[in-house]
Design a protein around this motif. Structure first.
Motif, PDB file in Angstrom:
ATOM      1  N   ARG A  35       0.759  -1.194  -0.041  1.00 14.70           N
ATOM      2  CA  ARG A  35       0.068   0.079  -0.056  1.00 14.70           C
ATOM      3  C   ARG A  35       1.065   1.293  -0.050  1.00 14.70           C
ATOM      4  O   ARG A  35       0.258   2.433   0.243  1.00 14.70           O
ATOM      5  N   GLY A  36       2.128   1.047  -0.222  1.00 16.46           N
ATOM      6  CA  GLY A  36       2.917   2.122  -0.048  1.00 16.46           C
ATOM      7  C   GLY A  36       3.206   2.728   1.029  1.00 16.46           C
ATOM      8  O   GLY A  36       3.731   4.119   1.177  1.00 16.46           O
ATOM      9  N   LEU A  37       2.775   2.094   2.128  1.00 18.22           N
ATOM     10  CA  LEU A  37       3.063   2.788   3.479  1.00 18.22           C
ATOM     11  C   LEU A  37       4.369   2.336   4.112  1.00 18.22           C
ATOM     12  O   LEU A  37       4.866   1.352   3.978  1.00 18.22           O
ATOM     13  N   THR A  38       4.716   3.301   5.209  1.00 16.85           N
ATOM     14  CA  THR A  38       6.150   3.213   5.746  1.00 16.85           C
ATOM     15  C   THR A  38       5.508   2.375   7.215  1.00 16.85           C
ATOM     16  O   THR A  38       4.631   2.568   7.884  1.00 16.85           O
ATOM     17  N   ALA A  39       6.418   1.251   7.466  1.00 24.70           N
ATOM     18  CA  ALA A  39       5.963   0.439   8.529  1.00 24.70           C
ATOM     19  C   ALA A  39       6.886   0.636   9.978  1.00 24.70           C
ATOM     20  O   ALA A  39       8.214   0.797   9.798  1.00 24.70           O
ATOM     21  N   THR A  40       6.015   1.243  10.802  1.00 25.18           N
ATOM     22  CA  THR A  40       6.579   1.844  11.917  1.00 25.18           C
ATOM     23  C   THR A  40       6.111   0.676  13.165  1.00 25.18           C
ATOM     24  O   THR A  40       4.963   0.516  13.556  1.00 25.18           O
ATOM     25  N   LEU A  41       6.994   0.077  13.550  1.00 20.96           N
ATOM     26  CA  LEU A  41       6.518  -0.948  14.710  1.00 20.96           C
ATOM     27  C   LEU A  41       7.343  -0.668  16.101  1.00 20.96           C
ATOM     28  O   LEU A  41       8.421  -0.832  16.222  1.00 20.96           O
ATOM     29  N   ALA A  42       6.480  -0.992  17.127  1.00 21.21           N
ATOM     30  CA  ALA A  42       7.044  -1.238  18.459  1.00 21.21           C
ATOM     31  C   ALA A  42       7.184  -2.641  18.627  1.00 21.21           C
ATOM     32  O   ALA A  42       6.397  -3.443  18.415  1.00 21.21           O
ATOM     33  N   LEU A  43       8.612  -3.207  19.212  1.00 18.15           N
ATOM     34  CA  LEU A  43       8.683  -4.415  19.620  1.00 18.15           C
ATOM     35  C   LEU A  43       8.120  -4.682  21.067  1.00 18.15           C
ATOM     36  O   LEU A  43       7.804  -6.195  21.154  1.00 18.15           O
ATOM     37  N   HIS A  44       7.890  -3.948  21.887  1.00 17.23           N
ATOM     38  CA  HIS A  44       7.320  -4.123  23.134  1.00 17.23           C
ATOM     39  C   HIS A  44       6.396  -2.891  23.417  1.00 17.23           C
ATOM     40  O   HIS A  44       6.581  -1.735  23.371  1.00 17.23           O
ATOM     41  N   HIS A  45       4.971  -3.421  23.385  1.00 11.59           N
ATOM     42  CA  HIS A  45       4.195  -2.237  23.753  1.00 11.59           C
ATOM     43  C   HIS A  45       3.162  -2.761  25.150  1.00 11.59           C
ATOM     44  O   HIS A  45       2.212  -3.272  24.861  1.00 11.59           O
ATOM     45  N   PHE A  46       3.745  -2.353  26.086  1.00 11.97           N
ATOM     46  CA  PHE A  46       3.208  -2.982  27.578  1.00 11.97           C
ATOM     47  C   PHE A  46       3.249  -4.262  27.796  1.00 11.97           C
ATOM     48  O   PHE A  46       3.051  -4.636  29.058  1.00 11.97           O
ATOM     49  N   THR A  47       2.828  -5.167  26.951  1.00 12.90           N
ATOM     50  CA  THR A  47       2.608  -6.583  27.117  1.00 12.90           C
ATOM     51  C   THR A  47       3.993  -7.522  27.381  1.00 12.90           C
ATOM     52  O   THR A  47       5.002  -7.297  26.615  1.00 12.90           O
ATOM     53  N   LEU A  48       4.091  -8.469  28.220  1.00 10.72           N
ATOM     54  CA  LEU A  48       4.936  -9.381  28.463  1.00 10.72           C
ATOM     55  C   LEU A  48       4.634 -10.927  28.260  1.00 10.72           C
ATOM     56  O   LEU A  48       3.459 -10.979  28.784  1.00 10.72           O
ATOM     57  N   PRO A  49       5.350 -11.526  27.755  1.00 11.10           N
ATOM     58  CA  PRO A  49       4.763 -12.959  27.652  1.00 11.10           C
ATOM     59  C   PRO A  49       4.750 -13.535  29.069  1.00 11.10           C
ATOM     60  O   PRO A  49       5.457 -13.105  29.745  1.00 11.10           O
TER      61      PRO A  49
END
Ligand code: BGC
Length: 423
Positions: free
Chosen positions: A117-131
């Motif tokens: 879709r021509g979008l930039t992928a911005t990712l958090a690797l940790h957003h509050f949750t832990l396994p």
């Protein structure tokens, strides 16, 4: 469900500022708040326990695990550049050391869809949750926490790194430490433990640095930073609440709250000096008295659904603080308002962007702006009541229903591009 195309939105806005080169217009969400059924993490357990203060469980959330294409279509349809979400560690590594090929394949499809879709992928690797397996070993207090996080990051970058543009290693580590170990509002629900708070704060910094090293080594094209919660802190030396006062961005190292600020912000800002950028998540102004304690908001002042001050201009102060303290470019990684009233949201965003324009005009280097959030989603302990989205979600059918604010935002973005192309 159709998203408004940037060209046919009904509102016609002016560009809020001349676009700096490489500017990214985005919108955000996170895995646990949108995907649904993330039942192998500490938040899921917390939501189902008695007495945690969580008003309802996340359940199916927004079913974005299955409907991610609809979400991306909304972002694309509004003419934005980027979608920010997060990867759910507990799906990728459901048991210690066991990585899920189907989960990684799912995220790969999602990232391919982002790129298509021509979008930039911005990712958090940790957003509050832990396994859960890590939470059960003490979470961020585990002596192996940094090692575990680094191994997970290495797996992510190896499997998905070619499709990721911007990484936030950890979203709001300052909130994770404070709500987990000082006020006890979030897992692991420890309150009043300043030594544990300080220990976890330093562990989170170490985890960020370890992740950054792996990411930069394995996928140097990824821009790496973290996202900090940076409210606009206003001091009132006389102890009297007033709409304005001395902003922390104007006295970064002084003021009665300086020591607290150093631990909640300073150590992370210092760590970010070696990052590619600093991410600022800003929602409100927080007023402090001479002893560094918060001053209650007087009755009659405008507040949001979260009970926070309605302070659209806060972001203009936080970007100054972030830039001064790190010397790095700033990306506004979250900004928005919890309100049922979409006109109020438009007013908030309009005023926020005006304050960003003033910061840019003063020479602050800012590279992008993400509205929180794309869709109404699971607002942690507050459940589904607060509405931050540019798009509503029918809680029965999961249908996405764009609000006028999405068309308004699309119109601002289109106008900013049109103006920039004329320069
Ligand atoms: C978090 C989001 C949250 C938002 C509004 C930020 O602290 O990163 O997950 O939904 O604020 O409360």
């Amino acid at each position: 469900m159709t998203a408004p195309a940037s060209g046919d939105s009904t509102t016609h806005e002016k560009s809020p500022f001349p676009l700096p080169e490489g500017w990214v217009w985005g919108v955000a969400g996170s895995a646990h708040q949108t995907e649904g059924n993330n039942d192998a993490n500490d938040w899921w357990r917390f939501e189902h326990e008695e007495g945690t203060g969580a008003v309802e469980p996340s359940g199916i959330a927004c079913d974005s695990w299955n409907r991610w294409e609809e979400d991306l279509d909304l972002v694309k349809g509004a003419g934005l550049d980027s979608y920010r979400t997060s990867l759910e560690w507990s799906r990728i590594e459901p048991a210690e050391g066991e990585f899920s090929a189907p989960a990684l394949a799912h995220y790969r499809r999602m990232l391919e869809g982002t790129r298509q879709r021509g979008l930039t992928a911005t990712l958090a690797l940790h957003h509050f949750t832990l396994p859960l397996w890590l939470a059960d070993q003490g979470g961020w207090e585990s002596p192996r926490a940094v090692e575990f996080f680094a191994r997970y990051c290495a797996t992510v970058v190896e499997s998905l790194g070619d499709l990721i543009d911007i990484v936030l290693t950890i979203n709001e580590p300052n909130v994770v430490a404070m709500t987990g170990y000082l006020d006890g509002r979030f897992p692991p629900r420890v309150s009043g433990a300043p030594e544990r708070w300080a220990h976890v704060t330093h562990t989170l910094v170490a985890a960020h640095v370890a992740a950054r090293e792996i990411l930069k080594r394995e996928s140097p094209h990824i821009r790496v930073g973290l996202a900090l919660a940076i409210p606009d802190i206003i001091f009132h030396p006389d102890g009297q609440w007033a709409p304005d006062g001395m902003h922390m961005s104007e006295l970064p190292t002084a003021g009665p709250g300086a020591e607290f600020a150093a631990m909640t912000l300073g150590v992370f800002l210092k760590a970010a000096r070696d990052d590619d950028f600093i991410g600022a998540n800003t929602y409100d102004s927080q007023h402090m008295g001479p002893d560094g304690n918060p001053l209650p908001t007087p009755d009659g002042e405008r507040i949001t659904q979260m009970g926070w001050t309605y302070a659209p201009e806060a972001v203009g102060y936080s970007v100054r603080l972030a830039a001064h303290e790190t010397g790095r470019p700033v990306i506004i990684t979250e900004n928005g308002v919890g309100t049922e009233n979409d006109e109020e949201r438009i007013e908030y965003l309009q005023r926020a962007l005006a304050s960003v324009a003033r910061a840019l005009a003063d020479g602050i280097e800012i590279h992008g702006y993400y509205v929180w959030s794309l869709i109404d989603n699971f607002e942690w302990t507050d459940g589904y009541r607060p509405k931050f989205g540019l798009v509503a979600v029918d809680r029965t059918t999961m249908e996405r229903r764009p609000k006028p604010s999405l068309a308004w935002y699309a119109s601002v973005v289109a106008a900013s591009r049109a103006d920039s192309s004329r320069v």
